[in-house]
Scaffold this motif. Structure first.
Motif, PDB file in Angstrom:
ATOM      1  N   PRO A 273     181.856  58.152  51.754  1.00  0.00           N
ATOM      2  CA  PRO A 273     181.889  59.029  52.927  1.00  0.00           C
ATOM      3  C   PRO A 273     183.200  59.780  53.104  1.00  0.00           C
ATOM      4  CG  PRO A 273     182.133  56.737  53.584  1.00  0.00           C
ATOM      5  CD  PRO A 273     181.804  56.731  52.121  1.00  0.00           C
ATOM      6  N   ALA A 274     183.083  61.069  53.417  1.00  0.00           N
ATOM      7  CA  ALA A 274     184.242  61.888  53.785  1.00  0.00           C
ATOM      8  C   ALA A 274     184.455  61.770  55.291  1.00  0.00           C
ATOM      9  CB  ALA A 274     184.003  63.341  53.381  1.00  0.00           C
ATOM     10  N   ASN A 275     184.386  60.543  55.795  1.00  0.00           N
ATOM     11  CA  ASN A 275     184.360  60.340  57.242  1.00  0.00           C
ATOM     12  C   ASN A 275     185.714  60.566  57.902  1.00  0.00           C
ATOM     13  OD1 ASN A 275     185.077  57.850  55.844  1.00  0.00           O
ATOM     14  ND2 ASN A 275     185.055  56.872  57.848  1.00  0.00           N
ATOM     15  N   ASN A 276     186.806  60.320  57.187  1.00  0.00           N
ATOM     16  CA  ASN A 276     188.136  60.600  57.736  1.00  0.00           C
ATOM     17  C   ASN A 276     188.532  62.018  57.309  1.00  0.00           C
ATOM     18  OD1 ASN A 276     190.520  60.230  59.069  1.00  0.00           O
ATOM     19  ND2 ASN A 276     191.367  58.756  57.614  1.00  0.00           N
ATOM     20  N   TRP A 277     187.729  62.975  57.729  1.00  0.00           N
ATOM     21  CA  TRP A 277     187.761  64.349  57.223  1.00  0.00           C
ATOM     22  C   TRP A 277     189.138  64.986  57.341  1.00  0.00           C
ATOM     23  CZ3 TRP A 277     183.465  67.103  55.268  1.00  0.00           C
ATOM     24  CH2 TRP A 277     183.669  68.481  55.059  1.00  0.00           C
TER      25      TRP A 277
ATOM     26  N   LEU B 212     184.429  66.443  63.520  1.00  0.00           N
ATOM     27  CA  LEU B 212     184.133  66.157  62.117  1.00  0.00           C
ATOM     28  C   LEU B 212     184.355  64.708  61.712  1.00  0.00           C
ATOM     29  CD1 LEU B 212     185.704  69.326  60.428  1.00  0.00           C
ATOM     30  CD2 LEU B 212     183.337  68.960  61.160  1.00  0.00           C
ATOM     31  N   ASN B 213     185.331  64.038  62.300  1.00  0.00           N
ATOM     32  CA  ASN B 213     185.631  62.672  61.876  1.00  0.00           C
ATOM     33  C   ASN B 213     184.588  61.685  62.383  1.00  0.00           C
ATOM     34  OD1 ASN B 213     187.968  63.531  60.629  1.00  0.00           O
ATOM     35  ND2 ASN B 213     189.343  62.823  62.239  1.00  0.00           N
ATOM     36  N   SER B 214     184.245  60.742  61.530  1.00  0.00           N
ATOM     37  CA  SER B 214     183.369  59.627  61.940  1.00  0.00           C
ATOM     38  C   SER B 214     184.058  58.327  61.527  1.00  0.00           C
ATOM     39  CB  SER B 214     181.968  59.757  61.332  1.00  0.00           C
ATOM     40  OG  SER B 214     182.015  59.960  59.934  1.00  0.00           O
TER      41      SER B 214
END
Length: 560
Positions: free
Chosen positions: A220-224, A388-390
């Motif tokens: 995941p690119a969760n910490n965008w 954007l961040n998850s």
């Protein structure tokens, strides 16, 4: 179903008692249709929703409405519904829903997108449909190249659509369409995505915790905001070299030295062309340093410095990339970090620069040297972080609703550092009361030798994104089937067998298989004359080494 398998906590909510004991399978009898497929174009009504296509597609080959068109073969007959939603005046969220005409397993799967999205992921929809799922995808609210974020400049609503609103719109409209076409809605709902799709998967668990029974989040690119700031860090590190860009020979030299030092000493085989456990590799890059200029056996000091910065990552911002997985032209550093003679033309450079130019500093003339790394991150968080961040580690609502989450990433991923997955996993463990509680609903699998979402020299096919093993319906070797069994029967995956096909071509047969283990366990070769190609020769066991890793970094990545 064995006698020990029992329906999960959500079973009573969705499953009539008469069929609680039904085996998982993918051949559940479909409900009777209440509306013909073609009638959906005129009969389906939902606010701010337009159906543009509703057609029955015969079994066989489907040609996508793309430029150029793609042919997807081996599909069953299905009802194809396409349309868009407009939750705001500046929104245009495209979606497609494919529903099996026969053989529906009464389950819904939504697939994620990649990069900046910009198109329907048709290829990702094929495998779930073949398994009997009703499947949906979205373009995330715009039409563009996957590396192009110019659509976001001056369009804050489209940025929100991309961040999370398109996901929710697609979920709600797809479930409604399925219910309109069948006599009942889906009994189970799943989400599966990798890269930006992995960010979307974690966004679903955090922001919409009751929408899906099970979620697969890949790389995941969760910490965008922090990830894309790291892209700038790598671009600057390479641009500062005096002796010229890093060449293929340079990264080959590094990769070969890493394997010579660590392969076979990290639980894998000495013949592996990848690291089994990079955290166990204490590689000393400085041993490859020349006094002045390059040679065939060493690197100039400025190149050593650049590589070390990439290995380490920007301090307190995002973890680095290495060692291990540097050299492959198609999937590793040459593609993602180095670029064709210019790091700005690497995938990291293209993504990072487009993000800051169009989402963070639109229409400002920004360039990679306009601000410090820290200021770029600060502004990125202020302007886009909440969208954007998850990265929220509190998954209590998702867990309380009975949801199950499987996350995976390749140890040789040079798009998104695999240490980022470990950092988030640790944060969830801390927020949720420790590993025992967390393992009841969330497990992380690290894949030795796999690059970003797939590919690479390791065993890289286990049902993710259509990369299926020899038996896709087997929960022991397929991540979607493993998730389905966990949701249905409460049986958590203790390992998943991954397959390496010869030349990554399923038609050429199996080269070898390896077990993937729930982190922090690692697969270790048992030796004693056992087969080196059989997964049964490897055991999942806890490595008592340093699992914070970070490849020499003293600072933890800041996931705020």
């Amino acid at each position: 179903m064995t006698e020990t398998e029992r329906p999960g906590r959500r079973a009573s909510r969705y499953l009539p008692a008469a069929i609680v004991g039904t085996v998982i399978g993918f051949a559940a009898s479909p409900a009777s249709a209440t509306t013909s497929c073609s009638q959906l174009a005129s009969s389906f009504h939902r606010p701010n929703t337009t159906i543009t296509t509703a057609q029955s597609v015969p079994a066989g080959t489907f040609v996508t409405p793309t430029t150029p068109p793609q042919s997807i073969t081996g599909l069953p007959d299905f009802c194809r519904v396409a349309g868009f939603t407009t939750p705001t005046s500046d929104s245009h969220i495209g979606f497609e829903v494919w529903i099996p005409e026969t053989g529906w397993n009464s389950k819904y799967l939504q697939v994620g997108c990649g990069g900046f999205c910009g198109a329907i992921s048709y290829q990702q929809m094929a495998d779930p449909l073949q398994r009997g799922y009703a499947v949906a995808a979205t373009d995330d609210g715009h039409q563009a190249s996957v590396v192009d974020a110019s659509w976001a400049a001056g369009h804050p609503e489209k940025l929100i659509d991309f961040g999370y609103r398109a996901l929710k719109e697609t979920t709600d409209v797809s479930k409604a369409i399925i219910k309109a076409f069948k006599s009942a809605g889906a009994r189970r709902s799943y989400f599966m995505g990798c890269s930006d799709g992995g960010r979307e998967a974690l966004m679903e668990a955090q922001r919409f915790p009751r929408d899906f029974d099970g979620i697969v989040a890949g790389a995941p690119a969760n910490n965008w905001t922090n990830l894309f700031t790291g892209f700038l860090w790598n671009e600057r590190a390479l641009s500062a070299t005096k002796a010229g860009d890093l060449s293929q020979a340079d990264v080959d030299l590094v990769s070969n030295a890493v394997l010579a030092q660590c392969a076979g000493r990290d639980g894998g085989l000495s013949t592996d062309k990848f690291l089994n456990n990079p955290l166990a590799c204490k590689f000393k890059l400085e041993k490859l340093s020349c006094r002045a200029t390059n040679s065939a056996t060493c690197l100039a000091p400025d190149k050593i410095e650049a590589i070390q910065k990439i290995f380490s990552g920007p301090p307190r911002i995002f973890p680095g990339y290495g060692p291990g997985g540097e050299a492959n032209v198609a999937v590793n550093w040459p593609l993602w970090i180095l670029g064709p003679g210019n790091p700005a033309l690497s995938l990291q450079g293209l993504f990072g620069n487009s993000y800051f130019q169009n989402m963070v500093f639109p229409n400002s003339g920004w360039n990679p040297n306009t601000f410090s790394i820290e200021e770029n991150l600060r502004q990125a968080r202020i302007r886009t972080g909440a969208i954007l961040n998850s990265v929220d580690p509190n998954l209590q609502p998702f867990a309380q609703s009975g949801g199950k989450l499987i996350q995976y990433t390749g140890w040789a991923d040079t798009a998104i550092s695999p240490q980022s997955d470990i950092d988030y996993f640790k944060a969830v463990n801390e927020a949720m009361g420790g590993p025992r509680r967390t393992s009841e609903f969330y497990r992380l699998f690290m894949v030795p030798g796999m690059a970003h979402c797939g590919g690479g020299p390791g065993a890289n096919a286990f049902g993710q994104g259509g990369a299926t093993g020899p038996n896709p319906s087997d929960p022991e070797s397929d991540i979607l089937s493993a998730l389905d069994r966990w949701v249905e029967f409460g049986r958590a995956p203790e390992k998943i067998i991954a397959t390496k096909y010869r030349n990554d071509d399923r038609t050429q047969g199996v080269a070898f298989q390896r077990p993937l283990c729930p982190f922090p366990k690692m697969a270790k070769y048992e030796g004693r004359g056992a087969s080196t190609t059989d997964a049964s020769s490897f055991e999942c066991s806890r490595d008592e080494g340093d699992h914070d890793g970070h490849h020499g970094r003293d600072e933890r990545a800041d996931n705020r």
